[in-house]
Design a protein around this motif. Structure first.
Motif, PDB file in Angstrom:
ATOM      1  N   ALA A 205     -84.063  24.069  72.219  1.00 38.42           N
ATOM      2  CA  ALA A 205     -82.405  23.873  72.572  1.00 38.42           C
ATOM      3  C   ALA A 205     -82.730  22.572  71.451  1.00 38.42           C
ATOM      4  O   ALA A 205     -81.528  21.863  71.806  1.00 38.42           O
ATOM      5  CB  ALA A 205     -83.101  23.411  74.486  1.00 38.42           C
ATOM      6  N   LEU A 206     -83.775  21.807  71.707  1.00 37.43           N
ATOM      7  CA  LEU A 206     -83.674  20.324  71.117  1.00 37.43           C
ATOM      8  C   LEU A 206     -83.419  20.513  70.096  1.00 37.43           C
ATOM      9  O   LEU A 206     -82.365  20.034  68.961  1.00 37.43           O
ATOM     10  CB  LEU A 206     -84.867  20.102  71.119  1.00 37.43           C
ATOM     11  CG  LEU A 206     -85.581  19.244  72.449  1.00 37.43           C
ATOM     12  CD1 LEU A 206     -86.542  18.887  73.138  1.00 37.43           C
ATOM     13  CD2 LEU A 206     -84.465  17.875  72.169  1.00 37.43           C
ATOM     14  N   ALA A 207     -84.127  21.365  68.520  1.00 40.32           N
ATOM     15  CA  ALA A 207     -83.791  21.980  67.894  1.00 40.32           C
ATOM     16  C   ALA A 207     -81.827  22.512  67.111  1.00 40.32           C
ATOM     17  O   ALA A 207     -81.470  21.541  66.452  1.00 40.32           O
ATOM     18  CB  ALA A 207     -84.353  23.339  67.434  1.00 40.32           C
ATOM     19  N   SER A 208     -81.438  23.140  68.618  1.00 40.15           N
ATOM     20  CA  SER A 208     -80.502  23.017  68.857  1.00 40.15           C
ATOM     21  C   SER A 208     -79.452  21.894  68.440  1.00 40.15           C
ATOM     22  O   SER A 208     -78.126  22.263  67.311  1.00 40.15           O
ATOM     23  CB  SER A 208     -79.988  24.147  69.327  1.00 40.15           C
ATOM     24  OG  SER A 208     -80.604  25.964  69.629  1.00 40.15           O
ATOM     25  N   PHE A 209     -79.562  20.841  69.507  1.00 42.39           N
ATOM     26  CA  PHE A 209     -79.229  20.440  69.374  1.00 42.39           C
ATOM     27  C   PHE A 209     -79.085  19.074  67.797  1.00 42.39           C
ATOM     28  O   PHE A 209     -77.719  18.983  67.619  1.00 42.39           O
ATOM     29  CB  PHE A 209     -78.990  18.718  69.710  1.00 42.39           C
ATOM     30  CG  PHE A 209     -78.523  17.980  69.952  1.00 42.39           C
ATOM     31  CD1 PHE A 209     -77.347  17.745  70.707  1.00 42.39           C
ATOM     32  CD2 PHE A 209     -79.576  16.084  70.310  1.00 42.39           C
ATOM     33  CE1 PHE A 209     -76.980  16.327  70.719  1.00 42.39           C
ATOM     34  CE2 PHE A 209     -78.804  15.796  70.168  1.00 42.39           C
ATOM     35  CZ  PHE A 209     -77.818  15.331  70.429  1.00 42.39           C
ATOM     36  N   VAL A 210     -79.821  19.520  67.731  1.00 45.81           N
ATOM     37  CA  VAL A 210     -80.096  18.159  66.023  1.00 45.81           C
ATOM     38  C   VAL A 210     -79.900  19.170  64.960  1.00 45.81           C
ATOM     39  O   VAL A 210     -78.910  19.282  64.380  1.00 45.81           O
ATOM     40  CB  VAL A 210     -81.684  17.461  66.014  1.00 45.81           C
ATOM     41  CG1 VAL A 210     -81.814  17.762  65.161  1.00 45.81           C
ATOM     42  CG2 VAL A 210     -82.195  17.133  67.495  1.00 45.81           C
ATOM     43  N   ARG A 211     -79.894  20.240  64.818  1.00 44.78           N
ATOM     44  CA  ARG A 211     -79.410  21.516  64.300  1.00 44.78           C
ATOM     45  C   ARG A 211     -78.010  20.958  64.072  1.00 44.78           C
ATOM     46  O   ARG A 211     -76.630  21.391  63.297  1.00 44.78           O
ATOM     47  CB  ARG A 211     -79.465  23.141  64.453  1.00 44.78           C
ATOM     48  CG  ARG A 211     -79.176  24.120  62.925  1.00 44.78           C
ATOM     49  CD  ARG A 211     -80.132  24.672  63.207  1.00 44.78           C
ATOM     50  NE  ARG A 211     -81.476  25.011  62.707  1.00 44.78           N
ATOM     51  CZ  ARG A 211     -82.363  25.268  63.849  1.00 44.78           C
ATOM     52  NH1 ARG A 211     -82.307  25.987  65.024  1.00 44.78           N
ATOM     53  NH2 ARG A 211     -83.149  25.237  62.811  1.00 44.78           N
ATOM     54  N   GLY A 212     -77.041  21.118  65.144  1.00 44.32           N
ATOM     55  CA  GLY A 212     -76.281  20.676  65.589  1.00 44.32           C
ATOM     56  C   GLY A 212     -75.043  19.734  65.333  1.00 44.32           C
ATOM     57  O   GLY A 212     -73.883  20.039  64.688  1.00 44.32           O
ATOM     58  N   LEU A 213     -75.640  18.392  65.140  1.00 42.65           N
ATOM     59  CA  LEU A 213     -75.550  17.123  64.444  1.00 42.65           C
ATOM     60  C   LEU A 213     -75.115  17.158  63.183  1.00 42.65           C
ATOM     61  O   LEU A 213     -75.469  16.869  61.921  1.00 42.65           O
ATOM     62  CB  LEU A 213     -76.648  16.564  64.753  1.00 42.65           C
ATOM     63  CG  LEU A 213     -77.135  15.516  65.737  1.00 42.65           C
ATOM     64  CD1 LEU A 213     -78.097  15.008  65.703  1.00 42.65           C
ATOM     65  CD2 LEU A 213     -76.275  15.691  66.698  1.00 42.65           C
ATOM     66  N   THR A 214     -73.635  17.094  62.660  1.00 39.78           N
ATOM     67  CA  THR A 214     -72.747  17.425  61.241  1.00 39.78           C
ATOM     68  C   THR A 214     -72.194  16.297  61.004  1.00 39.78           C
ATOM     69  O   THR A 214     -71.702  15.392  62.367  1.00 39.78           O
ATOM     70  CB  THR A 214     -71.670  18.708  61.458  1.00 39.78           C
ATOM     71  OG1 THR A 214     -71.277  18.429  62.614  1.00 39.78           O
ATOM     72  CG2 THR A 214     -73.262  20.284  61.785  1.00 39.78           C
ATOM     73  N   SER A 215     -71.914  15.804  60.127  1.00 35.82           N
ATOM     74  CA  SER A 215     -71.679  14.239  59.596  1.00 35.82           C
ATOM     75  C   SER A 215     -70.864  14.884  58.073  1.00 35.82           C
ATOM     76  O   SER A 215     -71.303  15.322  57.434  1.00 35.82           O
ATOM     77  CB  SER A 215     -72.296  13.681  58.960  1.00 35.82           C
ATOM     78  OG  SER A 215     -71.677  12.004  58.592  1.00 35.82           O
ATOM     79  N   PHE A 216     -68.721  15.427  58.431  1.00 40.46           N
ATOM     80  CA  PHE A 216     -68.432  15.925  57.004  1.00 40.46           C
ATOM     81  C   PHE A 216     -66.839  14.901  57.130  1.00 40.46           C
ATOM     82  O   PHE A 216     -66.070  15.583  56.603  1.00 40.46           O
ATOM     83  CB  PHE A 216     -68.464  17.539  57.223  1.00 40.46           C
ATOM     84  CG  PHE A 216     -69.733  17.873  56.563  1.00 40.46           C
ATOM     85  CD1 PHE A 216     -70.376  17.553  54.620  1.00 40.46           C
ATOM     86  CD2 PHE A 216     -69.986  18.837  57.947  1.00 40.46           C
ATOM     87  CE1 PHE A 216     -71.154  18.592  55.005  1.00 40.46           C
ATOM     88  CE2 PHE A 216     -71.400  19.602  57.093  1.00 40.46           C
ATOM     89  CZ  PHE A 216     -71.983  19.397  55.972  1.00 40.46           C
ATOM     90  N   ASP A 217     -67.055  13.758  57.722  1.00 39.35           N
ATOM     91  CA  ASP A 217     -65.755  13.099  57.557  1.00 39.35           C
ATOM     92  C   ASP A 217     -65.505  11.892  57.145  1.00 39.35           C
ATOM     93  O   ASP A 217     -64.972  10.701  58.117  1.00 39.35           O
ATOM     94  CB  ASP A 217     -65.102  12.935  58.872  1.00 39.35           C
ATOM     95  CG  ASP A 217     -64.019  13.354  59.148  1.00 39.35           C
ATOM     96  OD1 ASP A 217     -63.012  13.377  58.062  1.00 39.35           O
ATOM     97  OD2 ASP A 217     -62.998  12.623  60.316  1.00 39.35           O
ATOM     98  N   SER A 218     -66.797  11.326  56.124  1.00 38.65           N
ATOM     99  CA  SER A 218     -66.659  10.079  55.345  1.00 38.65           C
ATOM    100  C   SER A 218     -65.512   9.992  54.770  1.00 38.65           C
ATOM    101  O   SER A 218     -64.684  11.266  53.998  1.00 38.65           O
ATOM    102  CB  SER A 218     -67.531   9.738  55.386  1.00 38.65           C
ATOM    103  OG  SER A 218     -68.074  10.967  53.639  1.00 38.65           O
ATOM    104  N   PRO A 219     -65.419   8.444  54.276  1.00 39.25           N
ATOM    105  CA  PRO A 219     -64.522   8.767  53.496  1.00 39.25           C
ATOM    106  C   PRO A 219     -64.402   8.902  51.680  1.00 39.25           C
ATOM    107  O   PRO A 219     -63.667   9.694  51.317  1.00 39.25           O
ATOM    108  CB  PRO A 219     -64.481   7.459  52.702  1.00 39.25           C
ATOM    109  CG  PRO A 219     -64.614   6.050  53.855  1.00 39.25           C
ATOM    110  CD  PRO A 219     -65.429   7.878  54.611  1.00 39.25           C
TER     111      PRO A 219
END
Length: 409
Positions: A202-216
């Motif tokens: 479950a911890l791995a699922s949370f960390v895997r799901g942290l996505t960042s694709f909305d920068s300038p």
């Protein structure tokens, strides 16, 4: 959704991918075999641009929203430590792009870790997860380290002596009872929920799901020409140029690291480099050499992603660089020529005017994703001691105009 036919996307991809063939003498392997099957199929809503291939989901730990949510509660829970004072979030704070702002993090017994806490975000696309461990290739493996390792320090300090007590506290918590049943619906409600089978996945699922694709920067790739300032656009050209060689390591068009994988590649690319970021590599910070004993791996460390880099100071494996300007100056000098030389042409040195340094900083600061650091789905779900929602901590340094990392001294 990102339009991968947009000229900005192709121009950047061509500039970045042109550097791939120049990466030689690095630890790890590369693959060029394309596999389209399943590249865009998942029961989990990743909420990422259409042009980004999905990350690999382990066969034995596929992503689900329920596991992600269970992992979020666990990530912020200090009870997962020997003294009840250390959570994963203690060293990975959302407002700092899941880094901690310190040179070295400390563990439950007060020991200082010799390596800087890595930021998190888009980890689902990483091929390895540790500063200098090529053998740690899954988030599930990586998460075991801080929880159970005693070397170089006990971080969470979980041992055979206290693990049953910690697991029993989780099992007895009514919040976790609901979350565990939702995350693992095929198991009996009276299951002996444990780290190996339930909490770590479950911890791995949370960390895997942290996505960042909305920068300038991402918005620019979407086709918004105004998303980047003129200075940041000039900085992007510098960044992608052979003159600076940045893309020899930060080569990928969406992860900005050469340590990456996704569903369209049958084999990951996992590179480690000695870029001369420090003068002397001393035990236990001698890079991959600490694992392999191979002298050619001395001083080689994993390439960090540059995403949200303006929020994750200090920098390098040992947190010895306080500012982005310091990093630029170090590499402009060809790295610090110390006890072992740097890897080939990775740090050849270059000359920049103050205006060019300012432009390069403007580009690096365009990689800050304010949506990522303010997303309530990634925040602390636990109430405070008065029962009120904790919410998301704002970081004023997300504004490049006031962030000292984004200006020359």
């Amino acid at each position: 959704m990102t339009d991968s036919s947009h000229p900005h996307y192709h121009q950047l991809a061509a500039l970045l991918l042109a550097s791939c063939s120049l990466l030689a003498g690095c630890v790890g392997s590369s693959g060029t075999s394309l596999d389209d099957e399943g590249a865009s199929a998942s029961s989990y809503d990743w909420d990422i641009p259409a042009s980004i291939p999905l990350p690999v989901e382990p066969d034995d730990n596929p992503m689900t929203s329920a596991k992600f949510e269970l992992g979020r509660y666990l990530f912020y829970d200090t009870r997962l430590s020997a003294n009840g004072d250390i959570a994963c979030a203690s060293c990975h704070k959302q407002e700092l792009a899941f880094s901690d702002g310190n040179q070295f993090p400390s563990g439950t017994y007060g020991d200082m870790h010799p390596r800087n806490a890595m930021s998190l975000g888009n980890t689902g696309w990483f091929a390895t997860f540790n500063w200098a461990r090529p053998d740690v290739t899954t988030l599930e493996e990586q998460i075991r380290g801080p929880l159970f390792n005693t070397s170089p320090i006990p971080e969470h300090g979980i041992t055979d002596d206290n693990i049953e007590l910690i697991e029993s506290e989780v099992r007895a918590d009514s919040t976790y009872q609901v979350l565990l049943i939702a995350a693992y619906p095929d198991e009996d409600a009276n299951s002996q929920w444990n780290f190996d089978d339930h909490l770590i996945p479950a911890l791995a699922s949370f960390v895997r799901g942290l996505t960042s694709f909305d920068s300038p920067f991402d918005q620019y790739l979407l086709g918004d020409s105004d998303a980047l300032s003129a200075s940041a656009k000039r900085g992007l050209s510098l960044f992608a140029s052979e003159r600076l060689e940045c893309t020899h390591c930060h080569l990928d068009d969406f992860t900005l690291t050469d340590n990456h994988m996704n569903r369209t590649w049958n084999y990951p690319t996992s590179n480690f480099h000695n870029t001369g970021s420090v003068l002397v590599y001393e035990e236990p910070n001698r890079g991959v050499y600490e694992v392999t004993g191979n002298s050619s791996h001395f001083g080689q460390f994993r390439t960090m992603s540059l995403r949200n880099i303006a929020l994750t100071a200090p920098y390098s494996h040992d947190g010895s660089h306080a500012t982005l300007a310091d990093i630029i100056d170090t590499y402009s000098q060809g790295g610090k020529q110390g006890d072992y030389s740097v890897d080939g042409d990775l740090s050849p040195g270059f000359t920049l005017t103050d205006d060019e340094k300012t432009d390069l900083l403007a580009f690096l600061c365009s990689l800050t994703d304010t949506t990522f650091i303010s997303n309530p789905d990634y925040g602390n779900p636990w109430p405070d001691e008065d029962g009120n929602p904790i919410g998301v901590t704002e970081n004023p340094l997300a504004d490049a105009s006031v962030n000292p990392q984004c200006q020359l001294d």
